[in-house]
Scaffold this motif. Structure first.
Motif, short mmCIF file in Angstrom:
data_model
loop_
_atom_site.label_atom_id
_atom_site.label_comp_id
_atom_site.label_asym_id
_atom_site.label_seq_id
_atom_site.Cartn_x
_atom_site.Cartn_y
_atom_site.Cartn_z
N PHE A 100 0.85 -1.19 0.00
CA PHE A 100 0.00 0.00 0.00
C PHE A 100 0.89 1.24 0.00
N ILE A 101 0.56 2.19 -0.87
CA ILE A 101 1.30 3.45 -1.01
C ILE A 101 0.36 4.59 -0.66
N PRO A 102 0.81 5.57 0.15
CA PRO A 102 -0.08 6.69 0.49
C PRO A 102 -0.11 7.73 -0.62
N TRP A 103 -1.33 8.12 -1.00
CA TRP A 103 -1.54 9.17 -1.98
C TRP A 103 -2.46 10.23 -1.39
N TRP A 104 -2.15 11.48 -1.62
CA TRP A 104 -2.99 12.58 -1.17
C TRP A 104 -3.63 13.26 -2.38
N LEU A 105 -4.74 13.94 -2.14
CA LEU A 105 -5.38 14.67 -3.23
C LEU A 105 -4.52 15.84 -3.70
N GLY A 106 -3.56 16.25 -2.86
CA GLY A 106 -2.66 17.31 -3.27
C GLY A 106 -1.57 16.87 -4.23
N VAL A 107 -1.42 15.57 -4.44
CA VAL A 107 -0.43 15.06 -5.39
C VAL A 107 -0.80 15.56 -6.79
N GLN A 108 0.18 16.09 -7.48
CA GLN A 108 -0.10 16.75 -8.76
C GLN A 108 0.07 15.86 -9.98
N GLU A 109 0.79 14.76 -9.84
CA GLU A 109 1.03 13.93 -11.02
C GLU A 109 1.28 12.49 -10.60
N VAL A 110 0.65 11.57 -11.31
CA VAL A 110 0.85 10.14 -11.09
C VAL A 110 2.07 9.70 -11.89
N PRO A 111 3.00 8.96 -11.30
CA PRO A 111 4.15 8.48 -12.07
C PRO A 111 3.70 7.63 -13.25
N MET A 112 4.48 7.68 -14.34
CA MET A 112 4.14 6.90 -15.53
C MET A 112 3.96 5.42 -15.20
N GLU A 113 4.78 4.92 -14.28
CA GLU A 113 4.75 3.50 -13.95
C GLU A 113 3.43 3.07 -13.31
N TYR A 114 2.66 4.04 -12.80
CA TYR A 114 1.37 3.74 -12.16
C TYR A 114 0.20 4.20 -13.01
N GLY A 115 0.49 4.74 -14.19
CA GLY A 115 -0.55 5.16 -15.12
C GLY A 115 -0.97 4.00 -16.02
N ARG B 35 0.42 26.87 -0.48
CA ARG B 35 -0.24 25.64 -0.93
C ARG B 35 0.54 24.95 -2.05
N ASP B 36 1.10 25.71 -2.96
CA ASP B 36 1.87 25.09 -4.03
C ASP B 36 3.05 24.30 -3.47
N GLU B 37 3.73 24.87 -2.47
CA GLU B 37 4.85 24.16 -1.86
C GLU B 37 4.39 22.89 -1.14
N ALA B 38 3.21 22.96 -0.50
CA ALA B 38 2.65 21.77 0.16
C ALA B 38 2.36 20.68 -0.87
N ARG B 39 1.82 21.07 -2.00
CA ARG B 39 1.53 20.09 -3.04
C ARG B 39 2.80 19.49 -3.61
N GLN B 40 3.84 20.29 -3.73
CA GLN B 40 5.11 19.77 -4.20
C GLN B 40 5.67 18.73 -3.22
N LEU B 41 5.56 19.01 -1.93
CA LEU B 41 6.04 18.07 -0.92
C LEU B 41 5.27 16.75 -1.00
N LEU B 42 3.94 16.82 -1.05
CA LEU B 42 3.12 15.61 -1.11
C LEU B 42 3.41 14.82 -2.39
N THR B 43 3.55 15.54 -3.49
CA THR B 43 3.86 14.88 -4.77
C THR B 43 5.21 14.18 -4.69
#
Length: 510
Positions: A345-360, A440-448
């Motif tokens: 299980f991998i944690p994902w937040w709604l603030g994540v801006q992009e899904v890695p290609m390997e998980y697309g 908020r942009d910096e928070a999203r970068q951290l989560l991503t």
């Protein structure tokens, strides 16, 4: 008469029932009320079971014009033929995360079992077959949103679970419902859950039951049992206006005594809580969860990962805790990229801006891949490793000798997840602090950054496990070669980590 837990007799019956049913009649959903969890918050979990590739998507919030529409329904190729229609799009749709998949005949891709939106509303879609008379009376070509449409529209449009139920009812009332034979949705938020059962028959029938802070519910199949006939006056129930009267007209309910939705409208050759399952009934899983109260996310993951549940049919695993007063970007859900018996299980937040290609999205198990060449736009993504494929390899190798490998692989997966648990405090505290400071942009970068790093580390773990399992089989036993003619199975036993496919057999993990 009570059935013996995990006995093979009901298992074989369940396998037969599933073999006779379309592949979409699957998927688990778990609900635990907030009084029963260690964080005092509603918790959900589940799997998606489709013969298809699965991939992670984070859909952005969007504004739409008054002329915008969205297509819903099924095509003439569906088991119960239909035709697609366009319905008005909402003025604004919310950001949400879901696992998508591509393949169910006549149901346009991409499909979804559900996920979580920026308001902390989570949705899970679960099979729930209706009585044959309802299926037979379904008009063709049928029209209206189908199960995936409903899950997606709820994620896009509602801020509470109750709103989700009301939206489903309104959509069915206004546009109809396209079905493969009946379906349920589990919708949950920080306060409560709802089971919504949509019925075949072209009669606009649906029913919904509220799940409160002290409830535990496991759906496989989805079910609702006792239901008040005056449900309009009860805040814990909702349904179509004709829910009771139509049953009376058909002679399925005599108008007196208890109204049991499953007995009246459900499949007539099985039972609500103890029928239609593979190796653990809903009642068994509900009992196992109640024994763990107060339940933690770690324990919910263990239940979703149980080798009697998570097999080759489980295309992914999900666990989410729905907490009050959570910022939209901080909504979090744990996702295993394929069956969690073999994937972390991998944690994902709604603030994540992009899904890695390997998980697309990749062509592995995707609809139409065997008869078409690659869309050039996808060539770089397709050239990347695919997480779904990598952890399928882990499962197939591990389940070749489950008594030898299962315990060790599980220990490594749990160790990987514990590293994520150990990081949650600093990651979420840092991101929330940045949000509170207007960054908020910096928070999203951290989560991503964090989610993508964990996703990359997970793939590295998968590579190591595949190499180790291959070497272990080759060096000690020689890898077994298939004896059959074709690799495709037509409805028999799927790959699982039960020893000799026996859920009662003792395990001696090395």
């Amino acid at each position: 008469m009570m059935r013996k837990r995990y006995s093979l007799k009901p298992v074989m019956l369940a396998v037969l029932l599933l073999a006779l049913s379309p592949p979409v009649w699957a998927s688990y959903a778990y609900y635990v009320g907030k009084n029963l969890t260690d964080e005092g918050a509603v918790m959900i979990g589940g799997t998606g079971e489709e013969v298809s590739s699965h991939w992670l998507e984070i859909m952005p919030a969007e504004d739409h014009s008054a002329e915008d529409t969205v297509g819903v329904g099924v095509t003439a190729d569906a088991g119960i033929p239909g035709e697609l229609i366009d319905i008005p799009q909402a003025e604004h749709t919310f950001r949400y995360l879901s696992m998508s998949y591509s393949d169910f005949e006549g149901f346009p891709e991409p499909l979804t079992n559900g996920g979580i939106n920026e308001h902390g509303v989570a949705v899970r879609d679960v099979w729930a077959t209706n009585r044959q008379e309802l299926i037979d009376m379904t008009e063709t070509p049928q029209q209206g949103p189908q199960y995936s449409d409903l899950a997606r529209l709820v994620l896009e449009r509602v801020t509470t679970a109750r709103e989700g139920v009301e939206l489903i009812g309104e959509l069915i009332d206004q546009y109809g419902y396209s079905t493969y034979g009946g379906n349920t949705h589990l919708i949950a938020d920080e306060n409560e859950g709802w089971v919504v059962w949509e019925f075949a028959g072209s009669q606009g029938l649906w029913a919904a039951e509220r799940l409160g802070p002290d409830d535990i519910r496991v759906l496989y199949p989805g079910y609702i049992e006792d239901f008040p006939t005056n449900f309009e006056d009860d805040p814990d129930y909702m349904g179509a206006e004709n829910l009771i009267s139509f049953a009376e007209e058909q002679g399925w309910y005599e108008g007196e005594g208890d109204f049991n939705v499953f007995d009246v409208y459900g499949r007539q050759d099985t039972q609500a809580r103890t029928g239609g399952y593979k190796y653990m009934s809903q009642a068994d899983v509900e009992e196992a969860l109640r024994d763990l109260v107060p339940i933690s996310e770690r324990e919910m993951m263990n239940q979703v990962r149980d080798y009697r549940i998570a097999d080759d049919e489980a295309g992914y695993g999900q666990v989410a805790t729905l907490k009050a007063d959570t910022d939209a970007d901080m909504q979090r859900i744990w996702v295993a990229p394929t069956s969690s018996v073999a994937a972390p299980f991998i944690p994902w937040w709604l603030g994540v801006q992009e899904v890695p290609m390997e998980y697309g999205q990749h062509r592995y198990l995707s609809k139409g891949a065997a008869s078409t060449f690659l869309n050039p736009d996808f060539q770089v993504q397709e050239a990347s490793d695919f997480a779904g494929r990598r952890f399928k390899q882990v499962m197939y190798l591990m389940c070749e000798q489950p008594e030898r490998f299962h315990g060790s692989v599980t220990e490594l997966l749990e160790g990987f997840e514990q590293d994520s648990f150990d990081d949650l405090n600093w990651v979420e505290t840092s991101a929330q602090t940045l949000i509170d400071q207007g960054k908020r942009d910096e928070a999203r970068q951290l989560l991503t950054f964090y989610s993508q790093e964990r996703a990359e580390d997970a793939l590295a773990l998968g590579d190591t496990l595949v190499d180790w399992l291959n070497a272990s089989l080759e060096l000690r036993d020689q890898r077994r070669r298939p004896q059959g003619v074709l690799p495709n199975d037509q409805g028999g036993e799927t790959v699982n980590c039960l020893v000799d496919a026996d859920p009662d057999k003792p395990r001696n993990a090395q």
